[in-house]
Motif scaffolding. Structure first.
Motif, PDB file in Angstrom:
ATOM      1  N   ALA A 166       1.950   5.115  -2.549  1.00 31.80           N
ATOM      2  CA  ALA A 166       3.262   4.929  -2.005  1.00 31.80           C
ATOM      3  C   ALA A 166       3.164   4.858  -0.552  1.00 31.80           C
ATOM      4  N   ILE A 167       3.804   3.921  -0.039  1.00 30.51           N
ATOM      5  CA  ILE A 167       3.287   3.234   1.357  1.00 30.51           C
ATOM      6  C   ILE A 167       4.700   3.235   2.147  1.00 30.51           C
ATOM      7  N   ASP A 168       4.544   3.694   3.235  1.00 32.70           N
ATOM      8  CA  ASP A 168       5.791   3.862   4.071  1.00 32.70           C
ATOM      9  C   ASP A 168       5.450   2.819   5.164  1.00 32.70           C
ATOM     10  N   ARG A 169       6.286   1.655   5.131  1.00 30.31           N
ATOM     11  CA  ARG A 169       6.327   0.355   6.040  1.00 30.31           C
ATOM     12  C   ARG A 169       6.828   0.828   7.414  1.00 30.31           C
ATOM     13  N   GLY A 170       7.392   2.070   7.555  1.00 33.70           N
ATOM     14  CA  GLY A 170       7.844   2.357   8.773  1.00 33.70           C
ATOM     15  C   GLY A 170       7.049   2.903   9.899  1.00 33.70           C
ATOM     16  N   LEU A 171       5.632   3.116   9.254  1.00 40.26           N
ATOM     17  CA  LEU A 171       4.822   3.710  10.074  1.00 40.26           C
ATOM     18  C   LEU A 171       3.447   2.744  10.014  1.00 40.26           C
ATOM     19  N   THR A 172       3.524   1.733  10.823  1.00 39.75           N
ATOM     20  CA  THR A 172       2.209   0.927  10.950  1.00 39.75           C
ATOM     21  C   THR A 172       1.463   1.125  12.095  1.00 39.75           C
ATOM     22  N   GLN A 173       1.666   2.057  12.972  1.00 40.04           N
ATOM     23  CA  GLN A 173       0.922   2.252  14.285  1.00 40.04           C
ATOM     24  C   GLN A 173      -0.234   3.091  13.700  1.00 40.04           C
ATOM     25  N   VAL A 174      -1.484   2.844  14.153  1.00 38.84           N
ATOM     26  CA  VAL A 174      -2.654   3.555  13.536  1.00 38.84           C
ATOM     27  C   VAL A 174      -2.943   4.963  14.325  1.00 38.84           C
ATOM     28  N   VAL A 175      -2.583   5.964  13.302  1.00 41.70           N
ATOM     29  CA  VAL A 175      -3.230   7.229  13.733  1.00 41.70           C
ATOM     30  C   VAL A 175      -4.590   7.711  13.093  1.00 41.70           C
ATOM     31  N   ASP A 176      -5.588   7.733  14.133  1.00 38.59           N
ATOM     32  CA  ASP A 176      -7.010   7.576  13.556  1.00 38.59           C
ATOM     33  C   ASP A 176      -7.105   8.730  12.347  1.00 38.59           C
ATOM     34  N   GLY A 177      -7.995   8.299  11.541  1.00 38.20           N
ATOM     35  CA  GLY A 177      -8.417   9.019  10.102  1.00 38.20           C
ATOM     36  C   GLY A 177      -7.168   8.972   9.084  1.00 38.20           C
ATOM     37  N   GLU A 178      -6.006   8.390   9.301  1.00 37.86           N
ATOM     38  CA  GLU A 178      -5.128   8.266   8.148  1.00 37.86           C
ATOM     39  C   GLU A 178      -5.362   7.146   7.208  1.00 37.86           C
ATOM     40  N   ILE A 179      -4.917   7.362   6.162  1.00 43.04           N
ATOM     41  CA  ILE A 179      -4.818   6.287   5.108  1.00 43.04           C
ATOM     42  C   ILE A 179      -3.740   5.257   5.161  1.00 43.04           C
ATOM     43  N   TYR A 180      -4.182   4.000   5.288  1.00 43.81           N
ATOM     44  CA  TYR A 180      -3.087   2.919   5.170  1.00 43.81           C
ATOM     45  C   TYR A 180      -3.434   1.818   4.368  1.00 43.81           C
ATOM     46  N   ALA A 181      -2.071   1.202   3.931  1.00 43.79           N
ATOM     47  CA  ALA A 181      -2.214   0.007   3.264  1.00 43.79           C
ATOM     48  C   ALA A 181      -2.524  -1.250   4.196  1.00 43.79           C
ATOM     49  N   LYS A 191      -7.410   1.941   2.880  1.00 39.19           N
ATOM     50  CA  LYS A 191      -8.544   2.305   3.795  1.00 39.19           C
ATOM     51  C   LYS A 191      -8.143   3.229   4.819  1.00 39.19           C
ATOM     52  N   TYR A 192      -9.185   4.245   5.122  1.00 42.19           N
ATOM     53  CA  TYR A 192      -8.750   4.997   6.424  1.00 42.19           C
ATOM     54  C   TYR A 192      -8.799   3.947   7.722  1.00 42.19           C
ATOM     55  N   LEU A 193      -8.066   3.890   8.578  1.00 41.00           N
ATOM     56  CA  LEU A 193      -8.024   3.305   9.897  1.00 41.00           C
ATOM     57  C   LEU A 193      -8.367   4.224  11.169  1.00 41.00           C
ATOM     58  N   HIS A 194      -9.090   3.487  11.857  1.00 37.52           N
ATOM     59  CA  HIS A 194      -9.388   4.159  13.389  1.00 37.52           C
ATOM     60  C   HIS A 194      -9.510   3.131  14.129  1.00 37.52           C
ATOM     61  N   ARG A 195      -8.821   3.519  15.326  1.00 33.99           N
ATOM     62  CA  ARG A 195      -8.511   2.475  16.513  1.00 33.99           C
ATOM     63  C   ARG A 195     -10.143   2.312  17.186  1.00 33.99           C
TER      64      ARG A 195
END
Length: 248
Positions: A166-181, A191-195
Motif C-alpha cells: 500500500a502506497i501513500d501518494r501524499g508522501l513523495t519527499q524522500v526520508v532516508d531509509g524509508e521504502i518507496y514505490a 526500494k529503500y531511498l536515500h538522498r
C-alpha cells in the motif's frame, strides 16, 4: 490527443502561490532549468497528475486549459452513512464501511500491444480493502492511498515477491531509509531511498547481495523518468511453505 499547453498555467500557479522556480525545483529534487523548461514545453505528461495534485488543480485543466480548474472533490456520504464514492485525479476509491476502505490497484503494463515499453496505470479489475484506522493513525488521506504488487525478490526477507503493498501518494519527499514505490522509465519498483549530495538519489534493495545499490544524478533522474509514486506504508507477506509437523 489534446495538446499539452500546461506551461503558462503551471508558471501562473507557482507565481500565485509565491513559489520560486528554484524553490519548486529543490522540493521536486530536480534542476531549476528543468522547471524553466516546463514553462515553455509544458509539464511532462508522466508528471502531470502529481504536479496537479500538489498544486490542488484538475490535471485536465492544467494540461489543456479545458474543464474546471478545481481538483475533483469528494461526494457527500450516502444517507445511511455507510458508504460513498469519491474521485481523485488518478482514479476512484470507495468507502465500503465506516471502518474499511477499498483502494485501487496500480500495475505495470505495456504502452501498446507488442511494445517493450511499459507504464504504471490503474487496474480497473483489482482492488483491496484495508481497515481505515491505520490510515487515520498515519495521517494518510484515503484519496492518496493506492496498492500494487511487489514484483521480484529484490526486497526479499522484508517484502516477498507477490506481496501486496500500500502506497501513500501524499508522501513523495524522500526520508532516508524509508521504502518507496517509484516508476522508473515505466517500470514499477519498490526500494529503500536515500538522498545524495547535489539532489542525487540512491536506490537500495533489502536483498543487497543480489541487487547492489543504484545511484542516480539529477540529470539521470530526469532522463530516465524516475518518478516517486509514494511512501510504502503497508505490505502483505505470506509464508511460502507450511511447516511440517513431526510425528510424536
Amino acid at each position: 490527443m489534446r495538446k499539452n499547453t500546461s506551461g503558462p498555467r503551471f508558471k501562473a500557479l507557482l507565481e500565485a502561490a509565491n513559489i520560486s522556480t528554484t524553490g519548486f525545483a529543490k522540493f521536486w529534487g530536480t534542476e531549476a532549468q528543468n522547471v524553466h523548461n516546463w514553462y515553455t514545453r509544458g509539464v511532462p505528461a508522466y508528471r502531470m497528475e502529481e504536479v496537479s495534485r500538489l498544486l490542488s488543480v484538475n490535471s485536465e485543466w492544467l494540461k489543456t486549459g479545458e474543464g474546471t480548474k478545481e481538483a475533483p472533490s469528494l461526494n457527500q456520504p450516502a444517507s445511511n452513512g455507510d458508504s460513498f464514492d469519491a474521485h481523485d485525479p488518478q482514479g476512484a476509491y470507495r468507502f465500503i464501511h465506516p471502518n474499511d476502505i477499498e483502494l485501487a490497484f496500480f500495475k505495470e503494463t505495456p504502452l501498446s500491444n507488442g511494445s517493450d515499453k511499459t507504464h504504471v496505470i490503474q487496474d480497473p479489475d483489482l482492488s483491496i480493502r484495508l481497515l481505515r484506522a491505520p490510515l487515520d493513525q498515519l495521517e494518510i488521506r484515503p484519496a492518496d492511498a493506492i496498492c500494487a504488487h511487489m514484483i521480484g525478490n529484490s526486497m526479499a526477507e522484508r517484502i516477498e515477491d507477490g506481496s501486496i503493498v500500500a502506497i501513500d501518494r501524499g508522501l513523495t519527499q524522500v526520508v532516508d531509509g524509508e521504502i518507496y514505490a517509484i516508476e522508473h522509465d515505466g517500470m514499477l519498483r519498490i526500494k529503500y531511498l536515500h538522498r545524495m549530495p547535489g539532489n542525487g538519489l540512491r536506490l537500495r534493495s533489502h536483498n543487497s547481495a543480489e541487487y547492489p545499490d543504484e545511484v542516480f544524478r539529477p540529470a539521470q533522474i530526469e532522463e530516465q523518468r524516475i518518478h516517486i509514486l509514494g511512501w510504502v506504508f503497508w505490505w502483505s507477506t505470506v509464508s511460502k511453505r507450511r511447516p511440517v509437523v513431526p510425528f510424536l
